[in-house]
Design an enzyme around this catalytic site. Structure first.
Site: not given
Ligand code: AHR
Length: 666
Positions: A57, A254, A385-386
């Protein structure tokens, strides 16, 4: 509205409380001999080639300022403060036009990167424009650097000098470029550095008085990963390659979702001509009040094509994750109405075509034009993602139906949200069971004790349900996203214990990855991170070595260890065993979290063993120990060999250690 990522206090308190209890009690005497039974002729499951992968990321300057070797920050003047990163030291702010010169950033007619700098040089003393780089520029003695820029001569200015200056403003390399055109034109030149500097800058000076327009000013080392022009930082990619990853998940995290829908990651804006890739504010720019990073933007110099290419270079399966019409639920949680989801679904379908389509398809043709006519053979696509709640499930269903209708073989990865338990997790788990999502992503950002306690998490998992992607995990020494979290041995060892549990359940756990992957020591937002780097150097954390030991020793088949006394934390021991049918090796991973040595006996049945075994050990006397730039191998694997006679191998495990025992079989 400025909404911050909020980790509920509840989770922080639980994390901190449990952390207090995580030091192991020393109850076992070193004289007890603990037996591990490994039935080498009883294969439980294949180990998936994807078992250990990497999660990438653009957080902590991992892409811009990190893996992407571009040294100029804000190269096309697209940041919200258009001259951010650029200094004009000789300019008198109170009499801009009357002094030596000025740079004004103005809008051009060229979408989408619509700014350029108009430089007005009006003094015999000359005028300077200096780019500060990403916390400086890492420059190495005797290396060549390529300067690229676009220029349009208006009046008077006949040439431009590019000069690298070190921390004391000494020149450490330069080149001159003559301007030739009154129209926008592309220029490039090479300069050689005669000194190393960790925080160099690029100084630009002008010949003659007059006006010149500049845009897309770039500086790259010539020596990049695989020698690709405008490519990736070689040392950093090598550290990723050394992990032997089975997959590369990208672009997050994220970052996929965006704080608002408008600011989500849109893959189509990251492919094709570099100049057309629209700069976007990085969501981690403003995410944490305690780690603001106002100069964090995404140039998309690493876009989806580059991610696919990197996956291919690493011999890893590409695993892109796409937004599903929900902005980050920790921020705005903006929703795309279900009847307006089509463009989002189309993005997913088009991505599959971009990765795998024939060269006569629209998106396959773009891939080919970028230099890769062969398909990337993408097998997986992640949706969301989340995300959590009904809003996710109802959107996911639409994606699944549409993708499976066109591409039935594409494996869909969905998620259970940010936490590994609780109401949202349980809801998602129930719902996802009935959907055609083959793999589900679970995230565990928890204290070290949680990792020890959950080494058996999948032992009683429903074998008829979906497969598991342990997509983001890292033991948090203080609390989730606390800036005080450390990549210490306690966390790494707890992760190792947990990983034996993942491996013991390799029939259901198909993919795993630590997160986040990388952090710039001077520009991070989130800690802990697997790999720490600055402009010149990189070091591997103890957590990295744990990942590496599992990954390079993943084997091909999981073996039966059920007769063993201590594999799930009994006696502070955790273990798993695999065989590598290609190298004809039995590989046993043993984690001793106790503060004393342990006598063990490995009893391997069903095969004849060679008379020599290898042992790789990672250990430390101190649970607080870390690696650093100064001492990068404070905790690092050590190897030795020893004789073996018959099928019983006595092994003494060091206190607080991960040991990997390897023995060939006939
Ligand atoms: O790894 C950091 C963040 O943690 C990521 O962007 C997210 O998916 C999680 O909350």
């Amino acid at each position: 509205m400025n909404v911050k990522l909020k980790i509920p206090l509840f989770y922080i308190l639980i994390a901190s409380t449990l952390f207090q209890n995580c030091v192991q009690k020393d109850t076992t005497t070193s004289s007890d001999q603990i037996v591990f039974e490994v039935k080498a002729d009883d294969v439980i499951a294949e180990i998936q080639p994807t078992m250990y992968g990497i999660f990438f990321e653009d957080i902590n300057l991992a892409a811009d300022g990190g893996l992407y070797a571009e040294l100029v920050k804000n190269r096309s003047f697209e940041f919200h403060t258009p001259l951010m990163g650029w200094m004009q030291p000789k300019t008198d702010r109170h009499s801009l036009n009357r002094n030596s010169g000025m740079a004004a950033v103005i809008l051009s007619e060229n979408e989408p990167n619509d700014h350029f700098a108009r430089i007005n040089v009006n003094s015999a003393e000359g005028y300077e424009l200096i780019n500060e780089g990403f916390r400086g520029m890492g420059i190495r003695e005797n290396e060549n650097y390529r300067v690229y820029f676009k220029a349009r001569q208006q009046t008077g200015v006949t040439g431009i000098n590019f000069e690298l200056i070190d921390e004391q403003d000494n020149s450490i390399g330069s080149t001159r470029v003559a301007l030739e055109s009154k129209e926008w034109d592309d220029y490039q030149s090479t300069l050689k550095a005669d000194q190393t500097a960790e925080k160099a800058k690029l100084k630009i000076t002008f010949e003659g008085n007059g006006v010149v327009d500049l845009d897309l000013i770039s500086l790259f080392p010539q020596d990049t990963w695989k020698g690709r022009e405008k490519g990736l930082r070689k040392d950093l990619v090598q550290v990723l390659a050394d992990l032997n990853p089975g997959f590369l998940r990208f672009p997050g995290g994220c970052i996929v979702e965006g704080r608002t829908l408008d600011k989500r990651y849109q893959w189509k804006k990251t492919v094709g001509d570099l100049e057309q890739r629209t700069t976007l504010i990085n969501r981690w720019n403003t995410e944490f009040d305690h780690r603001p990073t106002p100069d964090y933007y995404q140039s998309f110099g690493i876009g989806f094509y580059e991610y696919f290419q990197l996956a291919e270079d690493l011999d890893a399966e590409p695993l892109p994750i796409l937004g599903c019409g929900i902005a980050c639920q920790f921020n705005t949680g903006e929703l795309v109405p279900l009847d307006q989801l089509d463009p989002y679904v189309q993005d997913a379908l088009d991505l599959i075509e971009f990765a795998n389509g024939a060269v006569d398809t629209e998106w396959g043709a773009l891939r080919a034009s970028m230099g890769h006519p062969e398909p990337f053979n993408m097998k997986y696509i992640g949706i969301g993602n989340e995300q959590w709640g009904e809003v996710y499930i109802e959107r996911l269903k639409i994606f699944i139906d549409e993708i499976k209708a066109r591409y039935p073989d594409i494996i869909i990865v969905s998620g259970t949200g940010p936490f590994p338990d609780g109401e949202h997790f349980e809801y998602a788990r129930q719902e996802l069971k009935s959907l055609r999502t083959e793999i589900v992503d679970e995230h565990y950002y928890r204290n070290p004790q949680w990792f020890l306690d959950n080494a058996d998490r999948y032992d009683n998992y429903d074998r008829n349900s979906y497969k598991i992607f342990a997509g983001e995990y890292a033991a948090q020494s203080v609390a989730i996203a606390s800036p005080d979290n450390k990549n210490n041995w306690e966390c790494a060892l707890a992760e190792a214990a947990f990983m034996t549990g993942l491996e013991r359940n390799a029939d259901v756990v198909y993919l795993t990855s630590y997160a986040p992957l990388m952090a710039h020591a001077d520009g991070w937002q989130w800690t802990p991170d697997l790999i720490w780097f600055n402009n010149l150097n990189v070091y591997k954390t103890p957590n990295y070595y744990v990942q590496q030991l599992f990954s390079v020793n993943k084997g091909t088949h999981l073996l039966n260890t059920e007769g063993s006394q201590s594999i799930k934390g009994e006696n502070h021991l955790y273990a798993s065993a695999v065989k590598d049918s290609i190298n004809r090796e039995i590989i046993i991973k043993l984690v001793n979290v106790a503060g004393h040595k342990q006598n063990t006996s490995l009893e391997i049945t069903g095969v004849a063993l060679a008379n020599e075994a290898g042992m790789i050990e990672l250990s430390s006397d101190s649970m607080a120990a870390e690696n650093s730039f100064e001492n990068p191998v404070n905790i690092a694997p050590e190897s030795n060999t020893f004789e073996v006679s018959g099928n019983t191998i006595p092994v003494i495990l060091s206190p607080q250690s991960l040991s990997v025992i390897k023995v060939k079989y006939q």
